[in-house]
Design a protein around this motif. Structure first.
Motif, PDB file in Angstrom:
ATOM      1  N   UNK A  66      -6.670   1.497  10.752  1.00 50.93           N
ATOM      2  CA  UNK A  66      -5.243   1.801  10.859  1.00 50.93           C
ATOM      3  C   UNK A  66      -4.380   0.608  10.455  1.00 50.93           C
ATOM      4  N   UNK A  67      -4.674  -0.572  11.021  1.00 49.83           N
ATOM      5  CA  UNK A  67      -3.859  -1.745  10.695  1.00 49.83           C
ATOM      6  C   UNK A  67      -4.079  -2.197   9.256  1.00 49.83           C
ATOM      7  N   UNK A  68      -5.344  -2.254   8.849  1.00 51.01           N
ATOM      8  CA  UNK A  68      -5.632  -2.683   7.490  1.00 51.01           C
ATOM      9  C   UNK A  68      -5.127  -1.695   6.452  1.00 51.01           C
ATOM     10  N   UNK A  69      -5.279  -0.394   6.742  1.00 53.74           N
ATOM     11  CA  UNK A  69      -4.823   0.617   5.809  1.00 53.74           C
ATOM     12  C   UNK A  69      -3.325   0.555   5.583  1.00 53.74           C
ATOM     13  N   UNK A  70      -2.578   0.331   6.645  1.00 57.57           N
ATOM     14  CA  UNK A  70      -1.119   0.262   6.512  1.00 57.57           C
ATOM     15  C   UNK A  70      -0.675  -1.011   5.801  1.00 57.57           C
ATOM     16  N   UNK A  71      -1.236  -2.143   6.230  1.00 55.86           N
ATOM     17  CA  UNK A  71      -0.871  -3.412   5.600  1.00 55.86           C
ATOM     18  C   UNK A  71      -1.265  -3.395   4.125  1.00 55.86           C
ATOM     19  N   UNK A  72      -2.451  -2.870   3.830  1.00 59.51           N
ATOM     20  CA  UNK A  72      -2.898  -2.814   2.451  1.00 59.51           C
ATOM     21  C   UNK A  72      -2.000  -1.948   1.589  1.00 59.51           C
ATOM     22  N   UNK A  73      -1.558  -0.811   2.114  1.00 62.89           N
ATOM     23  CA  UNK A  73      -0.682   0.064   1.341  1.00 62.89           C
ATOM     24  C   UNK A  73       0.624  -0.642   0.999  1.00 62.89           C
ATOM     25  N   UNK A  74       1.187  -1.326   1.977  1.00 61.48           N
ATOM     26  CA  UNK A  74       2.462  -2.005   1.754  1.00 61.48           C
ATOM     27  C   UNK A  74       2.299  -3.155   0.761  1.00 61.48           C
ATOM     28  N   UNK A  75       1.230  -3.941   0.893  1.00 61.05           N
ATOM     29  CA  UNK A  75       1.051  -5.097   0.021  1.00 61.05           C
ATOM     30  C   UNK A  75       0.595  -4.704  -1.384  1.00 61.05           C
ATOM     31  N   UNK A  76      -0.296  -3.701  -1.488  1.00 62.86           N
ATOM     32  CA  UNK A  76      -0.830  -3.332  -2.794  1.00 62.86           C
ATOM     33  C   UNK A  76       0.092  -2.397  -3.571  1.00 62.86           C
ATOM     34  N   UNK A  77       0.769  -1.492  -2.870  1.00 66.66           N
ATOM     35  CA  UNK A  77       1.516  -0.439  -3.551  1.00 66.66           C
ATOM     36  C   UNK A  77       3.026  -0.524  -3.357  1.00 66.66           C
ATOM     37  N   UNK A  78       3.503  -1.298  -2.399  1.00 70.68           N
ATOM     38  CA  UNK A  78       4.949  -1.376  -2.144  1.00 70.68           C
ATOM     39  C   UNK A  78       5.375  -2.805  -1.831  1.00 70.68           C
ATOM     40  N   UNK A  79       4.815  -3.762  -2.557  1.00 76.21           N
ATOM     41  CA  UNK A  79       5.091  -5.160  -2.226  1.00 76.21           C
ATOM     42  C   UNK A  79       6.560  -5.527  -2.472  1.00 76.21           C
ATOM     43  N   UNK A  80       7.126  -5.021  -3.586  1.00 72.78           N
ATOM     44  CA  UNK A  80       8.531  -5.305  -3.880  1.00 72.78           C
ATOM     45  C   UNK A  80       9.465  -4.803  -2.790  1.00 72.78           C
ATOM     46  N   UNK A  81       9.388  -3.495  -2.455  1.00 73.37           N
ATOM     47  CA  UNK A  81      10.236  -2.996  -1.359  1.00 73.37           C
ATOM     48  C   UNK A  81       9.973  -3.707  -0.036  1.00 73.37           C
ATOM     49  N   UNK A  82       8.720  -4.136   0.206  1.00 71.92           N
ATOM     50  CA  UNK A  82       8.403  -4.857   1.438  1.00 71.92           C
ATOM     51  C   UNK A  82       9.139  -6.190   1.496  1.00 71.92           C
ATOM     52  N   UNK A  83       9.224  -6.887   0.348  1.00 71.12           N
ATOM     53  CA  UNK A  83       9.957  -8.160   0.325  1.00 71.12           C
ATOM     54  C   UNK A  83      11.436  -7.944   0.624  1.00 71.12           C
ATOM     55  N   UNK A  84      11.967  -6.826   0.144  1.00 74.46           N
ATOM     56  CA  UNK A  84      13.372  -6.524   0.408  1.00 74.46           C
ATOM     57  C   UNK A  84      13.603  -6.062   1.841  1.00 74.46           C
TER      58      UNK A  84
END
Length: 266
Positions: A66-84
């Motif tokens: 659960x934790x890895x899957x969520x963090x991985x999705x944000x970092x691998x597929x939504x890194x730009x929006x995550x920085x914002x």
């Protein structure tokens, strides 16, 4: 002949004001299935596992998924929006889980599990690997019910219409992945691990098998709209992340049979 529309209600039921989604239930199916299979394998006379250890293993593994899957999705597929917007990481209701992130999360969680029980790391990975595919398959069924992760357009007779993607019939990619990464990979790994194998061999076969199936299916899967193809008009993020997994699988199999270590526990 008209194509089937993938137009299911993603909500399974409501209970006391709580909305329960099919996707969440598929995670529950995966966890319960892994627990049952782990208990079954632990009953083998040659196994060094206890039922209590299998129960604890499920807790560590579930947390890693659960934790890895969520963090991985944000970092691998939504890194730009995550920085914002770093709070994107915590908006789980918006969806988004990554297999590769979940894998890394599980590997870290199992390292902590090994420290607690003083078990060899790859012996634990070899025990866990055959328990995983049915959960992967259940997760893909959840994607199918949600009408997401559709494939490219097709005129094949089993093409399906995903309303969120438009009126054209498309490859039902979640079903392809449920079959290959779920059922087929489970049968291969369960058969392979039923006999004593050199340590690292089962883990290597899992990594290679999943990698090959995922890489192949990505050829007919529509890439994430905000990422698109990364190179050559066909390489997707899923394929890029899967390449090192396949290489790791080949290396683990090579090293397992080149210098066979003690057989995996269980």
């Amino acid at each position: 002949m008209s194509s089937m529309r993938v137009d299911f209600d993603p909500v399974a039921f409501e209970l006391f004001g709580l909305t329960v989604h099919w996707y969440g239930l598929m995670y529950l199916v995966g966890f319960v299935g892994a627990w049952w299979l782990g208990r079954l394998r632990a009953r083998h006379p040659a196994s060094s596992w206890t039922p209590a250890q299998v129960d604890d293993l499920l807790f560590y593994g579930g947390l890693g998924v659960i934790l890895g899957g969520r963090v991985g999705y944000v970092l691998f597929y939504n890194f730009g929006p995550f920085l914002d917007d770093p709070l994107l990481l915590f908006r789980i209701k918006e969806g988004g889980m990554s297999f590769h992130g979940g894998l890394l999360g599980v590997m870290l969680a199992l390292w902590l599990f090994c420290r607690k029980y003083n078990k060899a790391y790859f012996a634990v990975l070899d025990f866990v690997a055959p328990l995983v595919p049915l959960g992967l398959g259940a997760g893909r069924i959840g994607n199918f019910i949600n009408g997401e992760l559709w494939g490219r357009t097709t005129d094949l007779p089993w093409g399906m219409v995903f309303p969120l993607a438009g009126p054209q019939a498309r490859h039902p990619n979640p079903l392809y992945e449920a079959f290959l990464e779920g059922l087929v990979l489970f049968v291969i790994l369960w058969w392979f691990s039923a006999r004593s194998r050199p340590r690292r061999a089962v883990s290597g076969l899992f990594a290679l098998g999943y990698g090959v199936f995922r890489f192949a299916v990505e050829f007919v899967r529509t890439p994430d709209a905000h990422i698109g193809y990364l190179a050559w008009g066909w390489l997707t993020m899923g394929q890029l992340l899967t390449l090192p997994l396949m290489l790791a699988g080949l290396y683990l199999l090579w090293s397992a049979y080149r210098q066979p270590a003690r057989a995996a526990e269980g």
